[in-house]
Design an enzyme around this catalytic site. Structure first.
Site, PDB file in Angstrom:
ATOM      1  N   LYS A 187      54.150  33.140 -21.841  1.00 16.92           N
ATOM      2  CA  LYS A 187      55.349  33.055 -21.007  1.00 16.92           C
ATOM      3  C   LYS A 187      56.522  32.546 -21.849  1.00 16.92           C
ATOM      4  CE  LYS A 187      57.211  29.910 -18.422  1.00 16.92           C
ATOM      5  NZ  LYS A 187      58.628  30.213 -18.746  1.00 16.92           N
ATOM      6  N   GLY A 245      55.392  18.612 -21.051  1.00 11.86           N
ATOM      7  CA  GLY A 245      54.033  18.514 -21.603  1.00 11.86           C
ATOM      8  C   GLY A 245      53.150  17.633 -20.731  1.00 11.86           C
ATOM      9  N   GLU A 262      53.071  20.777 -28.507  1.00 15.74           N
ATOM     10  CA  GLU A 262      54.087  20.520 -29.524  1.00 15.74           C
ATOM     11  C   GLU A 262      55.328  20.063 -28.775  1.00 15.74           C
ATOM     12  OE1 GLU A 262      54.530  19.730 -32.740  1.00 15.74           O
ATOM     13  OE2 GLU A 262      52.947  21.255 -32.784  1.00 15.74           O
ATOM     14  N   CYS A 296      63.109  20.759 -32.335  1.00 16.18           N
ATOM     15  CA  CYS A 296      62.296  19.563 -32.051  1.00 16.18           C
ATOM     16  C   CYS A 296      62.326  18.631 -33.251  1.00 16.18           C
ATOM     17  CB  CYS A 296      60.836  19.883 -31.759  1.00 16.18           C
ATOM     18  SG  CYS A 296      60.517  21.500 -31.166  1.00 16.18           S
ATOM     19  N   GLU A 394      65.816  12.395 -26.861  1.00 19.02           N
ATOM     20  CA  GLU A 394      66.035  13.641 -27.602  1.00 19.02           C
ATOM     21  C   GLU A 394      67.262  14.338 -27.016  1.00 19.02           C
ATOM     22  OE1 GLU A 394      63.022  16.750 -27.208  1.00 19.02           O
ATOM     23  OE2 GLU A 394      63.301  17.161 -29.345  1.00 19.02           O
TER      24      GLU A 394
HETATM   25  P1  ADP Z   1      63.808  22.842 -21.484  1.00 19.52           P
HETATM   26  O1  ADP Z   1      64.039  21.859 -20.368  1.00 19.52           O
HETATM   27  O2  ADP Z   1      64.528  22.479 -22.691  1.00 19.52           O
HETATM   28  O3  ADP Z   1      63.974  24.263 -21.053  1.00 19.52           O
HETATM   29  P2  ADP Z   1      61.004  22.788 -21.090  1.00 19.52           P
HETATM   30  O4  ADP Z   1      59.969  21.940 -21.715  1.00 19.52           O
HETATM   31  O5  ADP Z   1      61.288  22.537 -19.649  1.00 19.52           O
HETATM   32  O6  ADP Z   1      62.300  22.668 -21.946  1.00 19.52           O
HETATM   33  O7  ADP Z   1      60.677  24.328 -21.228  1.00 19.52           O
HETATM   34  C1  ADP Z   1      59.775  24.860 -22.157  1.00 19.52           C
HETATM   35  C2  ADP Z   1      58.913  25.873 -21.455  1.00 19.52           C
HETATM   36  O8  ADP Z   1      58.160  25.211 -20.437  1.00 19.52           O
HETATM   37  C3  ADP Z   1      59.678  26.991 -20.755  1.00 19.52           C
HETATM   38  O9  ADP Z   1      58.970  28.205 -20.952  1.00 19.52           O
HETATM   39  C4  ADP Z   1      59.630  26.561 -19.302  1.00 19.52           C
HETATM   40  O10 ADP Z   1      59.721  27.641 -18.395  1.00 19.52           O
HETATM   41  C5  ADP Z   1      58.266  25.922 -19.231  1.00 19.52           C
HETATM   42  N1  ADP Z   1      58.081  24.981 -18.116  1.00 19.52           N
HETATM   43  C6  ADP Z   1      59.008  24.192 -17.531  1.00 19.52           C
HETATM   44  N2  ADP Z   1      58.443  23.463 -16.542  1.00 19.52           N
HETATM   45  C7  ADP Z   1      57.137  23.794 -16.499  1.00 19.52           C
HETATM   46  C8  ADP Z   1      56.015  23.377 -15.702  1.00 19.52           C
HETATM   47  N3  ADP Z   1      56.133  22.469 -14.749  1.00 19.52           N
HETATM   48  N4  ADP Z   1      54.813  23.930 -15.962  1.00 19.52           N
HETATM   49  C9  ADP Z   1      54.661  24.832 -16.941  1.00 19.52           C
HETATM   50  N5  ADP Z   1      55.664  25.275 -17.718  1.00 19.52           N
HETATM   51  C10 ADP Z   1      56.895  24.760 -17.518  1.00 19.52           C
END
Ligand code: ADP
Length: 491
Positions: A187, A245, A262, A296, A394
């Site tokens: 995804k 994460g 990561e 990161c 961050e």
């Molecule tokens: P940012 O806030 O900088 O976009 P994220 O860590 O939220 O960073 O996003 C990284 C990835 O994690 C994206 O592909 C996002 O769609 C996905 N993501 C965000 N929230 C969730 C969640 N609750 N469960 C799984 N994936 C998620």
């Protein structure tokens, strides 16, 4: 401004669907993601917003493909991975433009960093597909057993990636997952789905068996969360924010998914008085501002020895004032916009918080910032204290915080005064100091007189709140394989 290539324009204008089981299929729901050009705040196109039912279909396709993929000769798996790397190289200009249009990065950066690294790592892991071996072990309690280990794929991998290196992050996950015989549901980030979708077209063209790679576009709660929680997924690999994460850990525990995470960072650079100042200024500058600071590993906390603090800070400020903000497609731009309006607001909020909490902006406030698009003025702070948000959180934007130290012990303490532990930089000519500081820093990577080097063969990954499970190198394979032990009675 470089013109948009016809092939890119035609790709972007396609009706974007999900890539499941080797086919482009519509999402079961009707909602779509608006996909923006961050350089001018226009909608480039829309992409499917997958929901839980689409994730079910993608996971089912990945599971159905597992037996054939595992049974395929390793040499064929290697060939497919290698050919995909070659095809990306052939289409490098196209991929670079897609990531520029969708992420904002300059095309020069995409061509210099993202493309060579993604092709390099697909080819590197192609090499590993034919070299995965177990061991024979003589048990210490007796030799009438033949004991050996097999290194087997884990199964279906769910990969969730961020928006800062849209194509490259696909490679980080696809390379080791596929070389080791797993199938995958990937995804991309909702902000940057386009290069992954173009990659899906290549996957078909190169001849991967249907279902081995599935690409589902969608947002975090709608598509990421059901993927992380899905009991048909055996391993989750995630790159993104630490708080996301943590949600993924919670979601993944239902079926004890294997995990590699990561996560974020707040990496330090330590500049000692004996450093080569030209190299330290340039290296520290790149560590903070490369990719608009959306890395990161960004070395966003810079600590400088008292003796050279004034000179170093002035030179860093001068270097920052040379940045030319503009659209990534313009060859004169040396820094593009941030990825989204949300990110622009967030980073500006951090800059405001720094001022409100008493730090001082010492960078040039006069340099022009384009009005359209999600640009943020590159900023240098001094006078920040350890408790300020700009020191602790961050930022993921073009913001450096420069502080001071007076001896090595203080420098190491400052470097480690963070919940994160991804990377660090050390600038010194003293070789004994290099090794003392490298041992003292709590971070997964220590760069000495350089910063931000990446190579497919070199492992990378965080300590502390920056996650676990290495990426790249031989180490990454371990997190995509499980060891099975076989005891054979020789009596
Ligand atoms: P940012 O806030 O900088 O976009 P994220 O860590 O939220 O960073 O996003 C990284 C990835 O994690 C994206 O592909 C996002 O769609 C996905 N993501 C965000 N929230 C969730 C969640 N609750 N469960 C799984 N994936 C998620």
């Amino acid at each position: 401004m470089a013109p948009v290539m016809d092939s890119v324009a035609s790709f972007i204008s396609r009706e974007h669907q999900l890539f499941i089981g080797g086919e482009f299929v519509p999402s079961k729901g009707t909602s779509r993601l608006d996909v923006y050009n961050p350089a001018d705040d226009t909608v480039l196109t829309t992409a499917a917003a997958a929901g839980a039912e689409d994730i079910d279909a993608a996971v089912a396709a990945a599971r159905a493909a597992l037996p054939e993929w595992r049974a395929l000769p390793a040499a064929r798996r290697a060939e497919l991975l290698w050919n995909r790397g070659t095809r990306i190289t052939e289409l490098a200009d196209e991929f670079a433009q897609i990531d520029t249009l969708n992420n904002g990065k300059t095309t020069a950066d995409a061509m210099a960093v993202d493309i060579p690294l993604v092709t390099g790592l697909l080819k590197y892991y192609a090499g590993w597909a034919t070299k995965l071996e177990g061991r024979t072990i003589t048990p210490m309690g007796g030799s009438n057993f033949h004991v050996y280990t097999r290194r087997e794929p884990i199964g279906v991998v769910g990969a969730i990636i961020p928006w800062n290196f849209p194509l490259l992050m696909c490679g980080y996950k696809l390379g080791p997952a596929l070389a080791t015989g797993n199938t995958i549901v990937l995804k991309p980030a909702e902000q940057t789905p386009l290069s992954a979708l173009r990659l899906a077209e290549i996957i078909r063209e190169v001849g991967f068996p249907d279902g081995v790679i599935n690409i589902v576009t969608g947002d975090g709660p709608g598509a990421g969360a059901p993927l992380a929680a899905h009991h048909g997924v055996d391993k989750i690999t995630f790159t993104g924010e630490t708080t996301t994460g943590q949600k993924i850990i919670d979601a993944a525990k239902g079926n004890m998914k294997k995990m590699s995470l990561e996560l974020g960072g707040k990496s330090p650079s330590l500049v000692f008085a004996d450093a080569d100042l030209d190299a330290a200024v340039e290296g520290t500058f790149g560590a903070v501002y490369f990719n608009q600071g959306q890395c990161c590993i960004a070395g966003a906390r810079v600590f400088v020895h008292d003796d050279i603090y004034d000179e170093f800070t002035q030179r860093l400020v001068d270097r920052v004032s040379q940045i030319r903000l503009g659209p990534g497609l313009d060859p004169d731009s040396t820094m593009g916009p941030l990825v989204s309006r949300e990110q622009q607001t967030r980073v500006r909020g951090f800059i405001d918080s720094g001022v409100e909490q008493g730090a001082t902006i010492v960078s040039d406030a006069q340099s022009p910032v384009p009005e359209q698009g999600y640009f943020v003025r590159p900023t240098v702070f001094t006078g920040a204290t350890a408790d300020m948000r700009i020191m602790r959180e961050e930022i993921f934007g073009p913001v450096a915080v420069v502080g001071k130290f007076s001896d090595e012990e203080q420098a190491i303490a400052a470097a480690n005064d963070t919940a994160f532990g991804l990377c660090s930089g050390v600038w010194t000519r003293d070789s004994a100091r290099v090794h003392r500081v490298a041992a003292g820093i709590e971070a997964g990577t220590v760069y000495v007189n350089t910063y931000g080097m990446f190579d497919p063969a070199v492992p990378y990954g965080g300590f502390k709140m920056s996650g676990f499970g290495k990426e790249l190198g031989e180490e990454s394979l371990d997190s995509y394989l499980q060891t099975k032990t076989v005891w054979v009675n020789l009596d």
